[in-house]
Structures are given as C-alpha cells and as structure tokens.
Write an enzyme that holds these catalytic residues in place. Sequence first.
Site, PDB file in Angstrom:
ATOM      1  N   THR A 156       0.901  -1.153   0.000  1.00  0.00           N
ATOM      2  CA  THR A 156       0.000   0.000   0.000  1.00  0.00           C
ATOM      3  C   THR A 156       0.939   1.202   0.000  1.00  0.00           C
ATOM      4  O   THR A 156       2.031   1.139   0.581  1.00  0.00           O
ATOM      5  CB  THR A 156      -0.922   0.043   1.241  1.00  0.00           C
ATOM      6  OG1 THR A 156      -0.107   0.187   2.403  1.00  0.00           O
ATOM      7  CG2 THR A 156      -1.759  -1.235   1.367  1.00  0.00           C
ATOM      8  N   HIS A 157       0.547   2.255  -0.671  1.00  0.00           N
ATOM      9  CA  HIS A 157       1.409   3.443  -0.833  1.00  0.00           C
ATOM     10  C   HIS A 157       2.744   3.073  -1.493  1.00  0.00           C
ATOM     11  O   HIS A 157       3.741   3.757  -1.291  1.00  0.00           O
ATOM     12  CB  HIS A 157       1.686   4.124   0.511  1.00  0.00           C
ATOM     13  CG  HIS A 157       0.461   4.341   1.346  1.00  0.00           C
ATOM     14  ND1 HIS A 157      -0.281   5.501   1.319  1.00  0.00           N
ATOM     15  CD2 HIS A 157      -0.167   3.518   2.227  1.00  0.00           C
ATOM     16  CE1 HIS A 157      -1.307   5.397   2.160  1.00  0.00           C
ATOM     17  NE2 HIS A 157      -1.259   4.191   2.706  1.00  0.00           N
ATOM     18  N   SER A 278      17.705  -1.122 -27.088  1.00  0.00           N
ATOM     19  CA  SER A 278      17.946   0.296 -27.306  1.00  0.00           C
ATOM     20  C   SER A 278      18.864   0.453 -28.511  1.00  0.00           C
ATOM     21  O   SER A 278      19.710  -0.404 -28.769  1.00  0.00           O
ATOM     22  CB  SER A 278      18.602   0.890 -26.057  1.00  0.00           C
ATOM     23  OG  SER A 278      19.340   2.044 -26.411  1.00  0.00           O
ATOM     24  N   LYS A 284      20.418  -2.541 -22.688  1.00  0.00           N
ATOM     25  CA  LYS A 284      19.006  -2.313 -22.396  1.00  0.00           C
ATOM     26  C   LYS A 284      18.069  -3.395 -22.936  1.00  0.00           C
ATOM     27  O   LYS A 284      18.305  -4.001 -23.975  1.00  0.00           O
ATOM     28  CB  LYS A 284      18.538  -0.964 -23.002  1.00  0.00           C
ATOM     29  CG  LYS A 284      19.121   0.237 -22.349  1.00  0.00           C
ATOM     30  CD  LYS A 284      18.639   0.463 -20.915  1.00  0.00           C
ATOM     31  CE  LYS A 284      17.173   0.819 -20.838  1.00  0.00           C
ATOM     32  NZ  LYS A 284      16.904   2.165 -21.345  1.00  0.00           N
ATOM     33  N   ASN A 286      13.873  -3.209 -23.091  1.00  0.00           N
ATOM     34  CA  ASN A 286      12.804  -2.288 -22.709  1.00  0.00           C
ATOM     35  C   ASN A 286      11.407  -2.906 -22.792  1.00  0.00           C
ATOM     36  O   ASN A 286      11.121  -3.662 -23.713  1.00  0.00           O
ATOM     37  CB  ASN A 286      12.841  -1.050 -23.618  1.00  0.00           C
ATOM     38  CG  ASN A 286      14.121  -0.244 -23.421  1.00  0.00           C
ATOM     39  OD1 ASN A 286      14.659  -0.205 -22.310  1.00  0.00           O
ATOM     40  ND2 ASN A 286      14.600   0.372 -24.482  1.00  0.00           N
ATOM     41  N   GLU A 291       4.415  -0.341 -21.940  1.00  0.00           N
ATOM     42  CA  GLU A 291       4.479   1.129 -22.007  1.00  0.00           C
ATOM     43  C   GLU A 291       3.485   1.670 -23.035  1.00  0.00           C
ATOM     44  O   GLU A 291       2.797   2.664 -22.802  1.00  0.00           O
ATOM     45  CB  GLU A 291       5.890   1.583 -22.370  1.00  0.00           C
ATOM     46  CG  GLU A 291       6.885   1.400 -21.248  1.00  0.00           C
ATOM     47  CD  GLU A 291       8.293   1.744 -21.676  1.00  0.00           C
ATOM     48  OE1 GLU A 291       8.887   2.649 -21.086  1.00  0.00           O
ATOM     49  OE2 GLU A 291       8.815   1.104 -22.620  1.00  0.00           O
ATOM     50  N   TYR A 318     -30.927  15.870 -35.248  1.00  0.00           N
ATOM     51  CA  TYR A 318     -29.603  15.659 -35.852  1.00  0.00           C
ATOM     52  C   TYR A 318     -28.926  16.996 -36.128  1.00  0.00           C
ATOM     53  O   TYR A 318     -29.534  17.951 -36.596  1.00  0.00           O
ATOM     54  CB  TYR A 318     -29.723  14.872 -37.172  1.00  0.00           C
ATOM     55  CG  TYR A 318     -28.369  14.668 -37.829  1.00  0.00           C
ATOM     56  CD1 TYR A 318     -27.565  13.592 -37.461  1.00  0.00           C
ATOM     57  CD2 TYR A 318     -27.879  15.568 -38.765  1.00  0.00           C
ATOM     58  CE1 TYR A 318     -26.303  13.417 -38.023  1.00  0.00           C
ATOM     59  CE2 TYR A 318     -26.617  15.400 -39.334  1.00  0.00           C
ATOM     60  CZ  TYR A 318     -25.837  14.325 -38.959  1.00  0.00           C
ATOM     61  OH  TYR A 318     -24.594  14.161 -39.508  1.00  0.00           O
ATOM     62  N   GLN A 323     -21.422  13.937 -36.839  1.00  0.00           N
ATOM     63  CA  GLN A 323     -20.496  13.219 -37.714  1.00  0.00           C
ATOM     64  C   GLN A 323     -19.145  13.013 -37.018  1.00  0.00           C
ATOM     65  O   GLN A 323     -18.374  12.129 -37.386  1.00  0.00           O
ATOM     66  CB  GLN A 323     -20.319  13.997 -39.031  1.00  0.00           C
ATOM     67  CG  GLN A 323     -19.386  13.342 -40.030  1.00  0.00           C
ATOM     68  CD  GLN A 323     -19.514  13.967 -41.410  1.00  0.00           C
ATOM     69  OE1 GLN A 323     -20.519  13.803 -42.092  1.00  0.00           O
ATOM     70  NE2 GLN A 323     -18.503  14.722 -41.820  1.00  0.00           N
TER      71      GLN A 323
HETATM   72  N1  ARG Z   1     -22.167  11.623 -42.826  1.00  0.00           N
HETATM   73  C1  ARG Z   1     -23.203  11.950 -41.906  1.00  0.00           C
HETATM   74  C2  ARG Z   1     -22.793  11.582 -40.478  1.00  0.00           C
HETATM   75  O1  ARG Z   1     -21.857  10.904 -40.349  1.00  0.00           O
HETATM   76  C3  ARG Z   1     -24.450  11.210 -42.251  1.00  0.00           C
HETATM   77  C4  ARG Z   1     -25.695  11.907 -41.831  1.00  0.00           C
HETATM   78  C5  ARG Z   1     -25.843  13.164 -42.585  1.00  0.00           C
HETATM   79  N2  ARG Z   1     -27.094  13.792 -42.335  1.00  0.00           N
HETATM   80  C6  ARG Z   1     -27.356  15.034 -42.712  1.00  0.00           C
HETATM   81  N3  ARG Z   1     -28.519  15.496 -42.407  1.00  0.00           N
HETATM   82  N4  ARG Z   1     -26.478  15.789 -43.298  1.00  0.00           N
HETATM   83  O2  ARG Z   1     -23.397  11.976 -39.506  1.00  0.00           O
END
Ligand code: ARG
Length: 468
Positions: A156-157, A278, A284, A286, A291, A318, A323
């Site tokens: 611990t710690h 290395s 070395k 690694n 990592e 939307y 996108q």
């Molecule tokens: N390429 C668009 C996206 O990835 C698809 C939907 C586009 N819709 C729109 N109303 N322009 O979201």
Amino acid sequence: MTATPWSARFEAGLHPTVAAFNASIGFDIELLEYDLSGSAAHARMLAHSGILSEAEAEALVGGLEQIRSEWRAGQFRPGLEQEDVHYAVERRLVELVGEVGKKLHTARSRNDQVGTDLRLWLRDCIDRIVGRLGAFQRTLLDLAASHVETLIPGYTHLQRAQPVSLAHHLLAYIEMGERDIERLTQIRERVNVCPLGSGALAGTVLPIDRHYTAQLLGFVALSENSLDAVSDRDYVVEFLAAASLIAVHLSRLSEEIILWASQEFRFLTLTDRCATGSSLMPQKKNPDVPELVRGKTGRIFGHLMGMLTVLKGLPLAYNKDLQEDKEGIFDAARSVESSLEAMTILLAEGIVFQPDRLAGAVEEDFSNATDAADYLVRKGVPFREAYGVIGAVVRHCLKSNALLRDLPIAQWRHFHPAFDDDLYAAITPRTVVAARNSYGGTGFEQVRAALGRAEARWQGHFPSAAAH
Ligand code: ARG
C-alpha cells in the site's frame, strides 16, 4: 461541378475545400458492410409493406450484394467527392441497377441510417472486444493457477505492507476484466435498438413496418422517439467510458509489469519475443509493450471527453456535429482491441516471474509485523496494545539492523511476556499468507476457491471456447 443529390435545389456547386471538410467518406467507409446490410433490410421491408414491388426489392438487394463483393475484392474505393458512405453506396447502386436504385432511399434519411449503421458496427465491435477480454482472462487464469503458492510482497502506498499470493494479485485483474465484460454486455443491450424508420427527425408518412426491419437486422427493440433516435449518441459515450475503464485496468497492469521488470524490483524478466533493445545502450531491454498499452489510455480517454463535449448543448435533433462521433469511437475500439491482444501475448509468453527474487523479497522486510501483533491478540492482548508493542520491536530491529525473525525469544519477552517459541512459525511469510483465510483474502485456501469461481464464470461467458 460534382452533382450532389440536392443539386436541383442549389445554384452553385460546393467549394472544393468545403466539400473535403464536409466529407466523412475518409473514415465512415468503415461502416460500409453495415450500411449494405441495413439498406438490404430496408429494401426488403419496403417490399414487405407494399411500398416497393418484390422485383424492385430483389434488384436493390442484388445490387447491394454486388457492391459488397466489389468492396471485398478491393474494387469499390469511393473518393472524397462521394461525401459519405451512404451517398457512395446509393450512387454505385444506381450505376449497377439503374433507375430502381433511386427507390432505395424511400422512407429513410441518412440520419436514421447512420445511427443504424453505427449501432450495427458497435454491436459487432463489442462482441469482438468481449472475445478479446475472454482470451485475456483465460491467460490470466492459467497464470494465476500456476502461482497460488508463489509469494509476492503486497503494497500500500507502494510501501511493502503484507505478503500475498501471486495468484491473488493476478486475480485482482481478473475481477476488473469480469466487470469489463459485464459492462460491455449491458451496454450491448442498449446498443441493440433500431432507430431505422425515424426518418430525418419526425418519422415518415409511408406505411413502413419498423418491427420488420428491426427483426431482419437482429435488433431486439425499436427506438421509441424519432427525435431522440436520430440524435442519441449515449451508446457511443457509454462504449467510450467502458473502453476507458478497460484501458485503466490494462494500464495499471502495465505499470506493475514495468516496475517488476526494473532493476529495482527484478520480480520478473521480459522474454526476447516481447521486449525491445535500445539503439544506443547495448545493455538495455525495454518493456515497450506495457508502455504502449499504458500510453494508449491517453487517446481513449480523449475520445470519451471529445464525444461528451460534442453532445453537450446540441439542440434536437440531428446536427452535423454528430459526424464527429466516428473517428474517435473507431480509434478507441482499435486501441482497446490491439492493447488487449498485445497484453494477452505479453502475459502468455512475454514475462517470466523470478521465484528466487520473489522469495527473497518477502523475507527481507517487516511485512509480517501485523502478524506478530495478531499473535499477541490471539494470546488475549488488546490489538491497540499489541500494535504498540510490535511498533517498539520494529524500531529496536531497525536500530540494530535485524529482522523480526532474528530477535532471540528472550528479547521478544522483554517487550511482552506473552511471546513464546511458536512465534517464529507464526511469522514466516508462508504462514502469514496462508493464515489470511477470510473470504476474498489471500490465504491459499481462499485463493483456490476464488480461482474456481473465476474459472466457472469464464466457462459461463465463453461456453464454446470452454468446450475446446
Ligand atoms: N455523414 C453523416 C454523419 O456521419 C451522415 C448523416 C448526414 N445527415 C445530414 N442530415 N447531413 O453523420
């Protein structure tokens, strides 16, 4: 000027730089096969609902499958002018099947389409990652099973605290992986909901059968609200959060392997197959694999924060901001998958525990001090008093450069008359580990039971793999 589906409404063409900025085809091509499947199901539903004839649906599905073959053969590689995967498919479909191709987009918008594609993609992606978690767990289980009675200092710690079974230490990571599997399984249920048929935002006037499309695509439920359906990306955030936790777990394990491989610990050595040299320092070796796994947490957390930020303050429904959901989730999924794969190999053939070093490490410190105090407790001494007695003993030992086991019994008695010769057996590393027999503790009996439970859970998650 490149023709766009909306050319009739617009007088001028899109500025080429804006077109490139607007395009998602460079990355959403990853959704292609899901777009084809979603579109085929949509076409079948349109015929099933009497909106298209069976012959029209057949032509559409045939064309879509043709695109799939072209894609798999490396012959379908749409360029930037196609804007996105949905337009690219529609355009190719019209080329292949003619006028009827223009009927595919009936009663559909790219807004409900892209949500459908992403959910189908994520569903498969989750299944793949759960499979990788299964392989990771399998390797950890086998490693743990071979180290039940190997002792390692527990910290611990990052200060030596009490020795534990190495299997117990490894089982801690198996618990984390178990929660990761559970989390992804729960998220998959919310991913597995069909938004198709929500239209652009408000539904459609045509007599579609959303249940039918959902069923064809293997979705278990329908989205309930069209506005929510086209703007919901909660499942993206949930997945990125789950991916971040997997990354946290892998990163913590990586950190321990890096420490254990260091000259300061030397609890394990790295095999040549999983370590690198290395370019400058000939001596070395690694730990690049752990990592890199530790390092990949950065981009995965970044994608989670990025997505939360994209969503915050978006009005319904939307918006093109959405996108921006794709590159992050694709990259996070790839990073988690490759990290799990590399870690599994590292555990299986990249590390060799050093039994002599480990045995020495648990001998050379005061991590049995609690047990010396518990010895007095068993003789009726109140714990707080016993704690004080052992504190004084440790101070004495530190001054005279001795360990607890080096002190003759006469000296022990000087600190408290209840000490007897059986003390020495009570404070050996093996005894102190074996004695921690409370449920979930490191006692060998408990560790064997925990291994049995973890094995049963694994068999439950992966019954077909277990049968092999
Ligand atoms: N390429 C668009 C996206 O990835 C698809 C939907 C586009 N819709 C729109 N109303 N322009 O979201």
